[in-house]
Design an enzyme around this catalytic site. Sequence first.
Site, PDB file in Angstrom:
ATOM      1  N   ASP A 235      -2.036   7.606   3.801  1.00 31.86           N
ATOM      2  CA  ASP A 235      -1.682   6.219   4.136  1.00 31.86           C
ATOM      3  C   ASP A 235      -2.294   5.859   5.491  1.00 31.86           C
ATOM      4  O   ASP A 235      -2.538   6.726   6.326  1.00 31.86           O
ATOM      5  CB  ASP A 235      -0.152   6.085   4.190  1.00 31.86           C
ATOM      6  CG  ASP A 235       0.309   4.642   4.148  1.00 31.86           C
ATOM      7  OD1 ASP A 235      -0.529   3.760   3.882  1.00 31.86           O
ATOM      8  OD2 ASP A 235       1.502   4.391   4.378  1.00 31.86           O
ATOM      9  N   GLU A 236      -2.547   4.581   5.708  1.00 30.88           N
ATOM     10  CA  GLU A 236      -3.074   4.080   6.985  1.00 30.88           C
ATOM     11  C   GLU A 236      -4.357   4.821   7.384  1.00 30.88           C
ATOM     12  O   GLU A 236      -4.543   5.206   8.548  1.00 30.88           O
ATOM     13  CB  GLU A 236      -2.023   4.216   8.101  1.00 30.88           C
ATOM     14  CG  GLU A 236      -0.684   3.554   7.792  1.00 30.88           C
ATOM     15  CD  GLU A 236      -0.718   2.037   7.909  1.00 30.88           C
ATOM     16  OE1 GLU A 236      -1.819   1.483   8.098  1.00 30.88           O
ATOM     17  OE2 GLU A 236       0.348   1.416   7.797  1.00 30.88           O
TER      18      GLU A 236
ATOM     19  N   LYS B  44       0.817  -1.212   0.000  1.00 29.11           N
ATOM     20  CA  LYS B  44       0.000   0.000   0.000  1.00 29.11           C
ATOM     21  C   LYS B  44       0.853   1.265   0.000  1.00 29.11           C
ATOM     22  O   LYS B  44       0.528   2.242  -0.690  1.00 29.11           O
ATOM     23  CB  LYS B  44      -0.976   0.003   1.174  1.00 29.11           C
ATOM     24  CG  LYS B  44      -0.373  -0.083   2.551  1.00 29.11           C
ATOM     25  CD  LYS B  44      -1.482  -0.090   3.602  1.00 29.11           C
ATOM     26  CE  LYS B  44      -0.927  -0.135   5.008  1.00 29.11           C
ATOM     27  NZ  LYS B  44      -0.221  -1.401   5.283  1.00 29.11           N
ATOM     28  N   THR B  45       1.965   1.265   0.749  1.00 31.49           N
ATOM     29  CA  THR B  45       2.846   2.438   0.732  1.00 31.49           C
ATOM     30  C   THR B  45       3.504   2.590  -0.636  1.00 31.49           C
ATOM     31  O   THR B  45       3.736   3.709  -1.112  1.00 31.49           O
ATOM     32  CB  THR B  45       3.918   2.315   1.827  1.00 31.49           C
ATOM     33  OG1 THR B  45       3.280   2.134   3.094  1.00 31.49           O
ATOM     34  CG2 THR B  45       4.786   3.559   1.882  1.00 31.49           C
TER      35      THR B  45
ATOM     36  N   GLN C 246      -6.676  -3.770  10.146  1.00 28.02           N
ATOM     37  CA  GLN C 246      -5.575  -3.299  10.973  1.00 28.02           C
ATOM     38  C   GLN C 246      -5.937  -2.015  11.723  1.00 28.02           C
ATOM     39  O   GLN C 246      -5.061  -1.249  12.120  1.00 28.02           O
ATOM     40  CB  GLN C 246      -4.322  -3.076  10.122  1.00 28.02           C
ATOM     41  CG  GLN C 246      -3.787  -4.355   9.500  1.00 28.02           C
ATOM     42  CD  GLN C 246      -2.436  -4.175   8.838  1.00 28.02           C
ATOM     43  OE1 GLN C 246      -1.446  -3.852   9.481  1.00 28.02           O
ATOM     44  NE2 GLN C 246      -2.391  -4.370   7.522  1.00 28.02           N
TER      45      GLN C 246
ATOM     46  N   ARG D 195       2.651  -9.922  10.781  1.00 30.98           N
ATOM     47  CA  ARG D 195       4.022  -9.389  10.785  1.00 30.98           C
ATOM     48  C   ARG D 195       5.015 -10.463  10.340  1.00 30.98           C
ATOM     49  O   ARG D 195       6.149 -10.156   9.985  1.00 30.98           O
ATOM     50  CB  ARG D 195       4.435  -8.924  12.190  1.00 30.98           C
ATOM     51  CG  ARG D 195       3.620  -7.813  12.842  1.00 30.98           C
ATOM     52  CD  ARG D 195       3.400  -6.639  11.954  1.00 30.98           C
ATOM     53  NE  ARG D 195       2.137  -6.765  11.232  1.00 30.98           N
ATOM     54  CZ  ARG D 195       1.820  -6.070  10.155  1.00 30.98           C
ATOM     55  NH1 ARG D 195       2.680  -5.224   9.634  1.00 30.98           N
ATOM     56  NH2 ARG D 195       0.650  -6.227   9.547  1.00 30.98           N
TER      57      ARG D 195
END
Length: 737
Positions: A220-221, A32-33, A251, A596
């Site tokens: 982002d996020e 995504k980044t 998330q 993770r």
Amino acid sequence: MSILDDLNQRQREAVLATDGPVLVLAGAGTGKTRVITYRVAWLIENNVPGGAILAVTFTNKAAQVMKERIGDLLRASGRDSSNVWVSTFHSLCARLLRREALYAGLPTDFAIFDDDDQTSAVKLAVERLELGDTSFTPRSLREQISRAKNHGVTPDQMLAEAYDAPHKSIARVFAVYNEILRTASALDFDDLLLRAVELLRANKDVHARWNQRFRYILVDEFQDTNSAQEELVRLLSGETKNVCVVGDEDQSIYGWRGARAGNLKHFTEEFPNAKIIRLEENYRSTQTILDAAAAVVERNSGRLGKKLAATLGAGTPLRFYEANDSQGEADFISGELSSLVRNDPSGHFAVLYRTTAQSRSFEEVLRRLGIRYRLVGGFSFYERAEVRNALAYVRLLFHSEDNVALLRVLNVPPRGIGSVSVEALKARARETGKSLWDVIGSGDFATGKKISGALTGFRTLIEQLQQECAELPPAQLIERVLDRSGYLGWIEQQDNLEHSSRAENLRELSNAMAEAEEEGQSLQEMLDQAALVSDADEFDETIPVSLMTLHSAKGLEFDAVFLTGLEEGLLPHSRSLDTPAEIEEERRLFYVGMTRAKQSLVLSRATYRRSYGEDRLRASMPSRFLAEIPGELVQAVIGSLSEPGEKRRYEPDPEFSQFYSYRSRTGGASSRSSRGSGRAPARSKDPLLGTRVRHPQYGIGTITGVEGEGEDRRLTVSFQDYGPKKLIERYANLQLV
């Protein structure tokens, strides 16, 4: 070669959808980044000025990485990306408010209070109100004030809605806290967001000016945004609504600080014409890890949904280990880590847990085995006492009414102004309604001749520094402050390693200011950066083993992950068992921990764990999330006391749970090894007793007492220069010597 050649089909689609609102629903490890950085580079390559682009993320480190990647992408074409605004929400609002300070009713050099400053301001408010002992800690009061601000509640509204005396006291503290900030010309983190939103709403000219500036906005996020941040994005999007938000609904783990679960779906309601693009090709984890994580998080309601496919293949099953107690859990995991580090010295491995108190048993064993580790969440460079003291001096030069900064340096270095004099000074300020600075200069503060001279000398010092430093560049300013205040010289005169290290930190602060000055930053921008730094910005990838909470792990990845403490009351946490929404956030937190892991994921728990304030172990139940993983995806490790899906509760063991014996630091027998002897194990002294530690303010000392357990454990430490001090462990920032 086009930069688009580096992207898969869905990523390319997200980069090319430049006009209008776009929601990129991106699963863990799907890049995504990457979409945001390539999207910015694509816009610039298609002649959009860098200054017309705003990219927002949540940590300074993430913003810095994003800037570097954009620059790397454009280097071949010779395009310039230096004027793209890439920042955190708080940094963005700080810059906006400084540029529009006149219209916001603020001085251009307003201070930013970080967490520690905010807590100090809360303490001052409690003292000013003479509340004495309250049922709330300063940290709790600060969090409740923050929650109120995030929900648009004023002190008057809080007071009107208070249903008992303690909550009326919170409202009064809130009001005085705000007044302390106003007097100090300071904003806290919440104020940065709220004042920026308030300004854009209220002033049409300012609103239009910033709409014209930013033609393209990328966030982002987005799942982590609170209502003020969402409103800020909406206000900045303007008529073109060229806004692209990227996030993962699974998330969303920050409900406790105002993030709204379901805000990705809310974005589609706010922008009904938004294009939704799903990134489902995962480049991080194996398919087994992804399937296990998906099986858990799919139980949550209101999801937009996605199906992740791993590029790494199926991988091996997850592993599960159930130990007798926390010591056995730490022994097993540390043994696994020892093997991993030996076989793969360049690998990165993580031990994840729900609460910071869980780290201790792992630290003890890792130290004994000589395994290098980093405890993520320790204090960063700008949080070190000596650095904070130096910056408090600088703040005081610009705003002498800043009581928090003044109290921090009033007797640093020691001037003979003890706690009794300070309390008398604060009492006089309360009586007269003056700032501490004004009380010192008023001449009507009755005190001894020696103390009066020390206070007058302090005020004279600050006034002289204000004159001398008015035109100095930042690096020279901090050097002048350190020299004239005598602080650096005092640190250097202390004949031990602790103070030598602190002197080096002060010199490094000067270096940091010089470097920032070379990059074109103003002194105020440097102070903002110091205030807004976070734990995530300090993550060190060179150390093989990282210990951290699940919240701290978000955004990171590791070759192998050990997800520990999987028990009811820990994960999900006991504070989150009241509502389905809180359970769902805990489930998302578990999902974050699972995803993770790149190659290996180990889940663990202890059947018995010591409870806070008790000398015995309590039996626990396995976390409900363990039973939500399909059985074919996880295997019990040899030596595990049970299978992962077993739901039986362990009955209290009269012999084992009544006594608790730590394994000694020299490898002595644990309580588990004593069980079969037919007698209760003897209780041993706490292994922390006698440990040498370093405190950022008091220096080196020895732990002489341990009270309680868990997050509020209190330590008595005898320091070389300050004598015995009682400290709450999680606030003390202690390091082993």
